[in-house]
Write an enzyme that holds these catalytic residues in place. Structure first.
Site, mmCIF file in Angstrom:
data_model
loop_
_atom_site.group_PDB
_atom_site.id
_atom_site.type_symbol
_atom_site.label_atom_id
_atom_site.label_comp_id
_atom_site.label_asym_id
_atom_site.label_seq_id
_atom_site.Cartn_x
_atom_site.Cartn_y
_atom_site.Cartn_z
ATOM 1 N N TYR A 124 14.318 30.710 8.193
ATOM 2 C CA TYR A 124 13.110 31.380 8.670
ATOM 3 C C TYR A 124 13.123 31.507 10.183
ATOM 4 O O TYR A 124 13.414 30.540 10.893
ATOM 5 C CB TYR A 124 11.855 30.596 8.260
ATOM 6 C CG TYR A 124 11.497 30.716 6.804
ATOM 7 C CD1 TYR A 124 11.152 31.945 6.244
ATOM 8 C CD2 TYR A 124 11.492 29.596 5.986
ATOM 9 C CE1 TYR A 124 10.812 32.049 4.901
ATOM 10 C CE2 TYR A 124 11.144 29.680 4.642
ATOM 11 C CZ TYR A 124 10.810 30.921 4.109
ATOM 12 O OH TYR A 124 10.481 31.013 2.792
ATOM 13 N N LYS A 184 0.847 -1.207 0.000
ATOM 14 C CA LYS A 184 0.000 0.000 0.000
ATOM 15 C C LYS A 184 0.877 1.249 0.000
ATOM 16 O O LYS A 184 2.068 1.194 0.317
ATOM 17 C CB LYS A 184 -0.928 -0.025 1.208
ATOM 18 C CG LYS A 184 -0.226 -0.042 2.549
ATOM 19 C CD LYS A 184 -1.173 -0.471 3.670
ATOM 20 C CE LYS A 184 -0.471 -0.404 5.012
ATOM 21 N NZ LYS A 184 -1.265 -1.022 6.094
HETATM 22 C C1 LIG Z 1 -0.457 -1.929 6.769
HETATM 23 C C2 LIG Z 1 -1.005 -3.235 7.152
HETATM 24 C C3 LIG Z 1 -0.182 -4.338 7.292
HETATM 25 C C4 LIG Z 1 1.321 -4.231 7.245
HETATM 26 O O1 LIG Z 1 1.787 -3.718 8.464
HETATM 27 P P1 LIG Z 1 3.343 -3.524 8.765
HETATM 28 O O2 LIG Z 1 3.378 -3.101 10.176
HETATM 29 O O3 LIG Z 1 3.813 -2.469 7.834
HETATM 30 O O4 LIG Z 1 4.005 -4.818 8.524
HETATM 31 C C5 LIG Z 1 -0.774 -5.576 7.530
HETATM 32 N N1 LIG Z 1 -2.111 -5.686 7.648
HETATM 33 C C6 LIG Z 1 -2.939 -4.637 7.543
HETATM 34 C C7 LIG Z 1 -4.399 -4.829 7.692
HETATM 35 C C8 LIG Z 1 -2.429 -3.375 7.289
HETATM 36 O O5 LIG Z 1 -3.249 -2.323 7.208
#
Ligand SMILES: *Cc1c(COP(=O)(O)O)cnc(C)c1O
Length: 357
Positions: free
Chosen positions: A254, A34
């Site tokens: 800044y 993702k």
């Molecule tokens: C993002 C996510 C993962 C992966 O989690 P990590 O901590 O990055 O390994 C797994 N399952 C779900 C449902 C997620 O949203």
């Protein structure tokens, strides 16, 4: 050099692949891609992990699934954020499996399976404590009584998501383990998907038929406070545009958030918060010139940051500083910014040229 970019984001796909392999046997370990594979680039990461043997991929949005569908032929491709009204035909046509998170989503997917005249793949997302997405206890009760609601759904896995996996002493882990086992025992039989990255390090009780690591693939330490078992996957560099000499009492950037207390050399570097080099790093980040630490001084601005390079006389205009690298991995920068490695990676700017090693 005539390159148009004053920054360089190097991504080590060998390291991503090695991290994936190190997390267990390929069939039982998927990959979470993702947010553009946590900023590294979903298509290159998907292509590489598919070549490595990975056959289960997870994204958050349908658009993210479509972006990699053709690069992972035949693999299970899951939309973790589930189903919303109207998206069913798109997912079904592309063989994308939603993680169904409520009775309404189950009913909608089953109805669409009837429309298609064939069974459609899905995961069933059970909530065990996160209280964001997933079937609640009442939903599990209903489904246990009325398993026919799943007719037409090819139930690939039942999944849940850990609340505090990176904190092994948090009792919520064990509570979720028990709730998940209890829910699965009442639901129609199906393989289970449990651990995220840190969950894989919680012990044998958290093993399942399919783990869903994301962050660990990309080098974030899944065991905070202990040595990082993962390989770093990114190196971020930026060029020095100017070096200037300051007298004691002169301020930088800044609002003059840093004032020289000695004669100082300040390097202005072409990176800023518009690149995801967070403003919270103001006066906090440590970059490296070769093996020498150089502290960020003054405000991070949109396109520029300033570093005290007084102790690095060898650095000249056009030189490069390592902002993320061997000496300052993602987790170190995260600590300097008061956040976690996830946010550092997913903030990596679109403006960086991504070079794949
Ligand atoms: C993002 C996510 C993962 C992966 O989690 P990590 O901590 O990055 O390994 C797994 N399952 C779900 C449902 C997620 O949203």
């Amino acid at each position: 050099m005539t390159e148009p970019w004053p920054t360089l984001l190097e991504i080590d796909l060998d390291a991503v692949a090695a991290n994936w392999r190190s997390l267990g046997s390929g069939a039982a370990v998927g990959a979470v891609l993702k947010a553009d594979a946590y900023g590294l680039g979903a298509v290159p990461v998907a292509t590489r992990l598919y070549a490595e043997g990975c056959r289960h991929f997870f994204v958050a949005h349908p658009a993210e699934a479509l972006a990699i569908r053709d690069h992972v032929p035949g693999a299970m491709l899951v939309v973790l954020n589930g189903l919303w009204p109207g998206v069913e035909p798109l997912l079904a046509a592309q063989d994308i499996a939603p993680a169904l998170a409520s009775l309404a989503e189950i009913d909608a997917w089953a109805a669409h399976a009837r429309v298609c005249g064939r069974s459609l793949p899905a995961l069933l997302h059970v909530d065990t404590g996160m209280n964001r997405l997933g079937l609640d206890d009442r939903g599990v009760d209903v489904l246990a009584r009325e398993p026919d609601r799943l007719r037409g759904i090819d139930l690939r896995y039942i999944m849940t998501h850990l609340v505090s996996a990176e904190c092994p002493d948090d009792p919520v882990n064990e509570a979720q383990r028990q709730r998940f086992a209890a829910a699965c025992a009442r639901l129609p039989p199906a393989p289970r998907s449990f651990a995220n990255s840190s969950g894989l390090f919680l012990g044998p009780g958290y093993a399942s038929d399919l783990a869903r690591p994301g962050a660990a693939l990309y080098g974030v330490n899944p065991t905070p406070g202990r040595p990082n078992p993962m390989r770093q996957t990114v190196r971020l560099r930026a060029r020095v545009l100017q070096i200037r000499d300051l007298l004691p009492g002169e301020g930088v950037g800044y609002n003059g958030q840093w004032v020289a207390d000695r004669p100082s050399r300040i390097a202005t570097v072409s990176v800023g918060y518009a690149d995801g080099f967070l403003r919270a790093l103001t006066n906090r980040a440590i970059a490296y010139f070769d093996d020498r630490p150089v502290p960020l001084v003054g405000r991070v601005s949109m396109d520029l940051s300033t570093f005290d390079v007084t102790e690095s006389p060898g650095l000249a205009r056009g030189g490069w500083l390592d902002l993320i690298g061997r000496h300052n991995p993602v987790d170190a920068l995260a600590e300097q910014a008061g956040t976690n490695g996830y946010e550092i990676l997913t903030s990596l700017g679109r403006r960086y040229p991504r070079v794949y090693l």
